[in-house]
Design a protein around this motif. Structure first.
Motif, mmCIF file in Angstrom:
data_model
loop_
_atom_site.group_PDB
_atom_site.id
_atom_site.type_symbol
_atom_site.label_atom_id
_atom_site.label_comp_id
_atom_site.label_asym_id
_atom_site.label_seq_id
_atom_site.Cartn_x
_atom_site.Cartn_y
_atom_site.Cartn_z
ATOM 1 N N ASN A 305 0.461 -1.251 -0.217
ATOM 2 C CA ASN A 305 0.186 -0.222 -0.356
ATOM 3 C C ASN A 305 0.759 1.557 0.121
ATOM 4 N N GLN A 306 0.348 2.238 -0.890
ATOM 5 C CA GLN A 306 1.710 3.376 -0.826
ATOM 6 C C GLN A 306 0.843 4.485 0.119
ATOM 7 N N PRO A 308 -1.413 7.707 1.241
ATOM 8 C CA PRO A 308 -1.669 8.754 0.979
ATOM 9 C C PRO A 308 -1.657 10.142 1.079
ATOM 10 N N SER A 331 6.873 7.807 -6.496
ATOM 11 C CA SER A 331 5.972 7.883 -6.723
ATOM 12 C C SER A 331 5.616 5.599 -6.413
ATOM 13 N N CYS A 334 4.437 6.688 -2.311
ATOM 14 C CA CYS A 334 2.855 7.560 -2.972
ATOM 15 C C CYS A 334 2.962 7.622 -3.276
ATOM 16 N N ARG A 335 1.002 8.072 -3.399
ATOM 17 C CA ARG A 335 0.072 8.533 -3.978
ATOM 18 C C ARG A 335 -0.154 9.780 -3.214
#
Length: 588
Positions: A305-306, A308, A331, A334-335
């Motif tokens: 999971n990135q 957010p 990238s 992180c989203r």
């Protein structure tokens, strides 16, 4: 509320010297007054002196040089004149003693500076320089300062300062070799160039680094623009033959962001990555985004999971694109959801789930930052220390919110609010000393760990397969030497380092180039090992200085060669982690 350490404001000086000066100044005034009126009363041989005020004043002032013609006739003298003829010379003697003491103290300070060893030189007298000076002195360092006001001056010499009897200043232009010599640069341990002029700081650092010395010198220059700082780091790292001095360029916002996540790392929330809001794509805001991604990548290297991240700024979309280009790992970790505008745009948009878990208010306008923190109740639900407010001048306000002190004046939102003094956090000598070479050496070692683990190696067979913190100092030094040698290797290919700022064509290493650089790396490593007394053996034995790779490239085992190949293949990713790329500038 979580607050950083204190350190703002110097301790007051002992008032003894000032009281003594005031006392003798009063004696001087009393001597003039008493002498004047005493001379008016005194009339030798029945002749009054009161007819000419200028004559009286002239004779009165002569009392300070141990003689006045009217007194040659002898007494008796009026009481006021009798007091003045003793107090005036006493004032004169005190003035001579003070002048001699000041002259002697100046020469003594100059001698102390020239004879000092392992001291630290700080150039500048702004907030960064003064904070760093206090931190160094608190750590027991001997500090010599060159004030910013003197950087453009001429001449040199030790002058007193208001920071105490042990505080020494040297007047003059710090980039002048004579001034550096007066500051004891030949025996100094480190120099920090912290004026408000980045170009001046660079000139000071280069002037200090060019001096021939028998002992190593660490030189650190503050650069306000983070992109210029990155470019200067690239040019210094790209040297084929680095100077003997250890030189680095540092940016306050980058250091403060690094310190922030050391003190308060990101933690998982509800079993997943936290939701983060960054208000203001300032230099500090950009540094926060890059550093939180870097730290989370280390914490969760294979996390699915990135994180957010809502980036809120008038230029949020442009800034997000620039940062993901500069740091390719961003990238992947992180989203980023950019909001071109202000806080209302974030609150009125459902692309980012509120409330956030961590908020970083990074505006350069400190009043705006503090006002946002105290009025945006939608951001207050992340728990203790979740709302970080960037401050400099107003950092002293944190005491008013500190509930750990008994004299707090303001509510800290149940502990959620944290006022973060960027300059104070960044002015940590240990943090500044963790320079680019040190950081690259750490990334090189981390890359080596991942490569060896992919090949199935275990720490029992290879003592180097441990975290950087547990790595023996000789092996750390090997990684540092490898980082320092990057410029020489790239020059062999007609390549150079470039900061990943703006568009540009990155050079991809061909297999033939990887082979060539791998041979160069092995030759460098081999020379260092042989010089340290290592010998060849089939089985590695660090205690007896035996290693199977201590032999020429042509005689290496294939797996040993592959280790060097892997190190070169990882080089572009290692450099990208620090914001650099390889570009071709000439022929090999």
């Amino acid at each position: 509320m979580r607050v950083s350490d204190g350190g703002f404001g110097d301790p007051r000086r002992a008032p003894t010297a000032n009281v003594l000066r005031l006392l003798f100044a009063a004696i001087g005034v009393v001597s003039v007054v008493f002498g004047y009126f005493g001379l008016r009363e005194y009339a030798p041989d029945g002749q009054s002196l009161s007819g000419s005020p200028l004559d009286l004043l002239y004779y009165d002032l002569q009392l300070f040089v141990l003689g006045s013609p009217p007194l040659d006739e002898g007494g008796p003298y009026p009481v006021l004149l009798d007091i003045a003829r003793f107090s005036a010379p006493a004032f004169t003697v005190y003035a001579f003693v003070e002048a001699g003491r000041a002259l002697f103290a100046t020469e003594l300070r100059r001698w102390r500076i020239r004879r000092s060893r392992d001291h630290v030189i700080v150039c500048g007298d702004g907030m960064v320089a003064s904070t760093l000076t206090r931190r160094l002195r608190a750590a027991g360092e001997k500090v010599v300062t060159v004030p910013s006001g003197a950087v453009t001056g001429t001449g040199s010499g030790a002058v007193p300062t208001d920071a105490g009897p042990d505080a020494l200043r040297v007047a003059g232009a710090a980039r002048d070799p004579d001034v550096l010599r007066a500051a004891g640069i030949d025996r100094a341990r480190a120099l920090y160039a912290c004026t408000d002029d980045s170009a001046g700081n660079t000139a000071i650092a280069l002037s200090a680094a060019r001096r021939g010395r028998r002992t190593p010198l660490c030189v650190y220059a503050q650069v306000a623009d983070p992109e210029l700082c990155l470019a200067l780091q690239a040019r210094h790292l790209g040297l084929a033959e680095p100077p003997g001095a250890r030189v680095d360029f540092f940016n306050i916002d980058d250091l403060a962001a690094r310190k922030l996540f050391v003190q308060e790392p990101l933690v998982a929330v509800r079993g997943g990555p936290p939701r983060v809001v960054i208000l203001g794509a300032t230099a500090f805001g950009r540094a926060v985004l890059a550093e939180l991604a870097r730290r989370w990548r280390v914490r969760e290297p294979h996390g699915p999971n990135q994180v957010p991240v809502a980036l809120v700024d008038d230029e949020a979309t442009t800034t997000a694109a620039q940062l993901t280009h500069r740091y390719p790992f961003l990238s992947r970790v992180c989203r980023i959801i950019p909001y071109d505008g202000g806080l209302p745009e974030l609150l009125n948009d459902d692309r980012f789930a509120l409330p956030p878990d961590r908020v970083f208010i990074c505006y350069d306008d400190e009043e705006r930052a503090l006002k946002t923190a105290l009025t945006a109740e939608q951001l207050w639900h992340g728990g203790p220390g979740s709302v970080v407010v960037r401050l400099d001048r107003l950092a002293s306000l944190r005491a008013a919110f500190d509930h750990e002190r008994g004299d707090h004046l303001l509510d800290d939102l149940s502990g959620a609010l944290r006022l973060y003094g960027v300059v104070h956090a960044a002015c940590d000598p240990a943090l500044i000393g963790d320079d680019l070479v040190e950081r690259l050496a750490r990334v090189i070692h981390e890359s080596y760990l991942m490569s060896r683990r992919r090949h199935g190696e275990q720490p029992e067979a290879n003592p180097a397969l441990v975290p950087w913190e547990d790595l023996p100092e000789p092996l750390r030094r090997t990684n540092r030497d490898q980082a320092k040698d990057i410029g020489r290797k790239l020059r062999e290919l007609g390549c150079a380092l470039s900061p990943r700022v703006g568009p540009g064509e990155e050079h991809s290493l061909a297999e033939s180039e990887i082979e060539r650089l791998a041979i160069l790396e092995h030759q460098r490593w081999l020379s260092a090992r042989v010089a340290a007394g290592w010998r060849y053996a089939e089985d590695r034995d660090d205690d007896r200085l035996l290693h199977p790779a201590v032999r020429a490239w042509d005689h290496l085992h294939d797996d040993m060669r592959e280790r060097n190949h892997d190190a070169i293949r990882e080089l572009p990713a290692i450099l990208a982690d620090a914001g650099f790329r390889i570009v071709r500038v000439g022929d090999a």
